[in-house]
Design a protein around this motif. Sequence first.
Motif, PDB file in Angstrom:
ATOM      1  N   ARG A 192       0.823  -1.216   0.000  1.00 46.68           N
ATOM      2  CA  ARG A 192       0.000   0.000   0.000  1.00 46.68           C
ATOM      3  C   ARG A 192       0.849   1.254   0.000  1.00 46.68           C
ATOM      4  O   ARG A 192       0.556   2.221  -0.713  1.00 46.68           O
ATOM      5  CB  ARG A 192      -0.930   0.007   1.215  1.00 46.68           C
ATOM      6  N   SER A 193       1.917   1.265   0.776  1.00 47.98           N
ATOM      7  CA  SER A 193       2.760   2.460   0.824  1.00 47.98           C
ATOM      8  C   SER A 193       3.477   2.680  -0.500  1.00 47.98           C
ATOM      9  O   SER A 193       3.607   3.815  -0.967  1.00 47.98           O
ATOM     10  CB  SER A 193       3.752   2.378   1.983  1.00 47.98           C
ATOM     11  N   MET A 194       3.944   1.613  -1.133  1.00 42.78           N
ATOM     12  CA  MET A 194       4.599   1.748  -2.440  1.00 42.78           C
ATOM     13  C   MET A 194       3.602   2.236  -3.492  1.00 42.78           C
ATOM     14  O   MET A 194       3.918   3.114  -4.295  1.00 42.78           O
ATOM     15  CB  MET A 194       5.195   0.396  -2.881  1.00 42.78           C
ATOM     16  N   MET A 195       2.424   1.680  -3.496  1.00 45.76           N
ATOM     17  CA  MET A 195       1.407   2.080  -4.470  1.00 45.76           C
ATOM     18  C   MET A 195       0.991   3.535  -4.250  1.00 45.76           C
ATOM     19  O   MET A 195       0.808   4.286  -5.204  1.00 45.76           O
ATOM     20  CB  MET A 195       0.183   1.165  -4.378  1.00 45.76           C
ATOM     21  N   TYR A 215      13.387   6.058 -13.578  1.00 45.98           N
ATOM     22  CA  TYR A 215      13.448   6.336 -12.140  1.00 45.98           C
ATOM     23  C   TYR A 215      12.498   5.418 -11.386  1.00 45.98           C
ATOM     24  O   TYR A 215      12.831   4.882 -10.333  1.00 45.98           O
ATOM     25  CB  TYR A 215      13.106   7.806 -11.883  1.00 45.98           C
ATOM     26  N   LEU A 216      11.318   5.211 -11.915  1.00 46.65           N
ATOM     27  CA  LEU A 216      10.335   4.339 -11.282  1.00 46.65           C
ATOM     28  C   LEU A 216      10.853   2.909 -11.185  1.00 46.65           C
ATOM     29  O   LEU A 216      10.725   2.262 -10.140  1.00 46.65           O
ATOM     30  CB  LEU A 216       9.033   4.378 -12.074  1.00 46.65           C
ATOM     31  N   ALA A 217      11.457   2.408 -12.248  1.00 44.48           N
ATOM     32  CA  ALA A 217      11.988   1.049 -12.245  1.00 44.48           C
ATOM     33  C   ALA A 217      13.112   0.903 -11.223  1.00 44.48           C
ATOM     34  O   ALA A 217      13.168  -0.091 -10.481  1.00 44.48           O
ATOM     35  CB  ALA A 217      12.482   0.675 -13.640  1.00 44.48           C
ATOM     36  N   VAL A 218      14.004   1.879 -11.164  1.00 43.66           N
ATOM     37  CA  VAL A 218      15.104   1.828 -10.194  1.00 43.66           C
ATOM     38  C   VAL A 218      14.562   1.895  -8.768  1.00 43.66           C
ATOM     39  O   VAL A 218      15.008   1.151  -7.889  1.00 43.66           O
ATOM     40  CB  VAL A 218      16.106   2.972 -10.462  1.00 43.66           C
ATOM     41  N   ALA A 260      12.946  -1.459  -7.859  1.00 42.50           N
ATOM     42  CA  ALA A 260      13.979  -2.473  -7.665  1.00 42.50           C
ATOM     43  C   ALA A 260      14.689  -2.293  -6.324  1.00 42.50           C
ATOM     44  O   ALA A 260      14.936  -3.281  -5.607  1.00 42.50           O
ATOM     45  CB  ALA A 260      14.980  -2.419  -8.813  1.00 42.50           C
ATOM     46  N   MET A 261      14.988  -1.054  -5.973  1.00 42.12           N
ATOM     47  CA  MET A 261      15.660  -0.804  -4.689  1.00 42.12           C
ATOM     48  C   MET A 261      14.747  -1.132  -3.520  1.00 42.12           C
ATOM     49  O   MET A 261      15.193  -1.701  -2.513  1.00 42.12           O
ATOM     50  CB  MET A 261      16.134   0.640  -4.622  1.00 42.12           C
ATOM     51  N   ALA A 262      13.481  -0.784  -3.624  1.00 44.52           N
ATOM     52  CA  ALA A 262      12.542  -1.067  -2.548  1.00 44.52           C
ATOM     53  C   ALA A 262      12.348  -2.569  -2.364  1.00 44.52           C
ATOM     54  O   ALA A 262      12.288  -3.061  -1.226  1.00 44.52           O
ATOM     55  CB  ALA A 262      11.206  -0.391  -2.826  1.00 44.52           C
ATOM     56  N   LYS A 280      13.642  -7.499   1.001  1.00 48.53           N
ATOM     57  CA  LYS A 280      14.132  -8.858   1.197  1.00 48.53           C
ATOM     58  C   LYS A 280      15.076  -8.961   2.394  1.00 48.53           C
ATOM     59  O   LYS A 280      15.276 -10.040   2.931  1.00 48.53           O
ATOM     60  CB  LYS A 280      14.833  -9.358  -0.057  1.00 48.53           C
ATOM     61  N   GLN A 281      15.655  -7.827   2.799  1.00 49.54           N
ATOM     62  CA  GLN A 281      16.577  -7.843   3.935  1.00 49.54           C
ATOM     63  C   GLN A 281      15.801  -7.965   5.238  1.00 49.54           C
ATOM     64  O   GLN A 281      14.697  -7.457   5.374  1.00 49.54           O
ATOM     65  CB  GLN A 281      17.413  -6.573   3.957  1.00 49.54           C
ATOM     66  N   LYS A 282      16.411  -8.600   6.212  1.00 41.48           N
ATOM     67  CA  LYS A 282      15.739  -8.786   7.497  1.00 41.48           C
ATOM     68  C   LYS A 282      15.652  -7.472   8.289  1.00 41.48           C
ATOM     69  O   LYS A 282      14.675  -7.199   8.944  1.00 41.48           O
ATOM     70  CB  LYS A 282      16.464  -9.827   8.322  1.00 41.48           C
TER      71      LYS A 282
END
Length: 71
Positions: free
Chosen positions: A11-14, A54-57, A60-62, A67-69
């Motif tokens: 939700r926050s990303m969207m 920019y959106l794709a980068v 991808a970063m998010a 995935k990190q703990k």
Amino acid sequence: MQNKNPNVFVRSMMAAMMIKMLLVLGAFIGYVVGLGKAVNKPAIYISIVLYFLYLAVEVAMALKLNKQKNA
């Protein structure tokens, strides 16, 4: 990303993408209305391509951080 519920992340990303998209669309409409026929079309196309890059980068970063703990 600290929340255990994965829906919060989605939700926050969207929401962030929607806000940015609306701001860019507003700037585009303001530019076209303000200049009329004197609009620089290559500049608009380049801006659209840069926005999607920019959106794709950003996505991808998010996703990488998600995935990190300890993100």
